[in-house]
Design an enzyme around this catalytic site. Sequence first.
Site, PDB file in Angstrom:
ATOM      1  N   HIS A 254      40.691  68.853  55.424  1.00 30.74           N
ATOM      2  CA  HIS A 254      40.296  67.696  54.617  1.00 30.74           C
ATOM      3  C   HIS A 254      38.807  67.712  54.299  1.00 30.74           C
ATOM      4  CE1 HIS A 254      44.266  66.423  55.633  1.00 30.74           C
ATOM      5  NE2 HIS A 254      44.150  65.428  54.788  1.00 30.74           N
TER       6      HIS A 254
ATOM      7  N   SER B  54      42.143  64.220  45.864  1.00 27.71           N
ATOM      8  CA  SER B  54      41.074  63.760  46.748  1.00 27.71           C
ATOM      9  C   SER B  54      39.972  63.072  45.939  1.00 27.71           C
ATOM     10  CB  SER B  54      40.514  64.962  47.514  1.00 27.71           C
ATOM     11  OG  SER B  54      39.499  64.541  48.368  1.00 27.71           O
TER      12      SER B  54
HETATM   13  N1  LIG Z   1      38.170  63.079  55.117  1.00 29.04           N
HETATM   14  C1  LIG Z   1      39.036  62.298  54.429  1.00 29.04           C
HETATM   15  O1  LIG Z   1      39.508  61.288  54.923  1.00 29.04           O
HETATM   16  N2  LIG Z   1      39.355  62.707  53.153  1.00 29.04           N
HETATM   17  C2  LIG Z   1      40.204  61.984  52.356  1.00 29.04           C
HETATM   18  N3  LIG Z   1      40.873  60.870  52.607  1.00 29.04           N
HETATM   19  C3  LIG Z   1      41.606  60.525  51.476  1.00 29.04           C
HETATM   20  O2  LIG Z   1      42.317  59.556  51.336  1.00 29.04           O
HETATM   21  N4  LIG Z   1      41.389  61.451  50.508  1.00 29.04           N
HETATM   22  C4  LIG Z   1      40.508  62.383  51.012  1.00 29.04           C
HETATM   23  O3  LIG Z   1      40.011  63.370  50.442  1.00 29.04           O
END
Ligand SMILES: NC(=O)NC1=NC(=O)NC1=O
Length: 174
Positions: free
Chosen positions: A67, A84
């Site tokens: 992520h 994202s």
């Molecule tokens: N590190 C993250 O929590 N990334 C993310 N959460 C999301 O909902 N989309 C992401 O890219």
Amino acid sequence: MDINTVNSLPYEDFVDVFGNVVEKCPLITAAVWSRRPFGNLADLEAAISEFIDALPESGKEGILRCHPDLAGRDLRGGTLTRESREEQAGAGLDALDAAEASRVAQLNDAYKRRFGFPFVICARMNDKGRILQQLSQRCLNEAAAERTRGIEEVKKICNLRLKGLVRADPPNKL
Ligand SMILES: NC(=O)NC1=NC(=O)NC1=O
């Protein structure tokens, strides 16, 4: 798309459509394809969830490491995936002031140093204020708790991405 269409997709199309429901983890999609036919959207969600739950801790940490940071390098550099980018923008993370951006970066770094995987939260279910609050609060947790919580957030992100792709209601029988 309805669940009948999902079930009829050849492998390549299935992965094209669903390959990023778990961020940058098309392996999961490739694995659950063989579980078709899915009775409904909840079945597909369950197949993904069960695959993730069956992974060793190292596998779960691997999913978290796929992520991108919230308001991080990828957002600044324009290298986020479409999903994202939309999620982070929706939570206002693309419009932080200098102080907020600095605080998020500092907390993300502290979190990653402590746990060895990034802070993950379902951005679409939070706004930037709550994300900042959760980030500072969750930094204080134990690693096992954060691994579990991070995977719970991954599943929320996945479920929302799936709902954007598959109609939940059963196909019209008429
Ligand atoms: N590190 C993250 O929590 N990334 C993310 N959460 C999301 O909902 N989309 C992401 O890219």
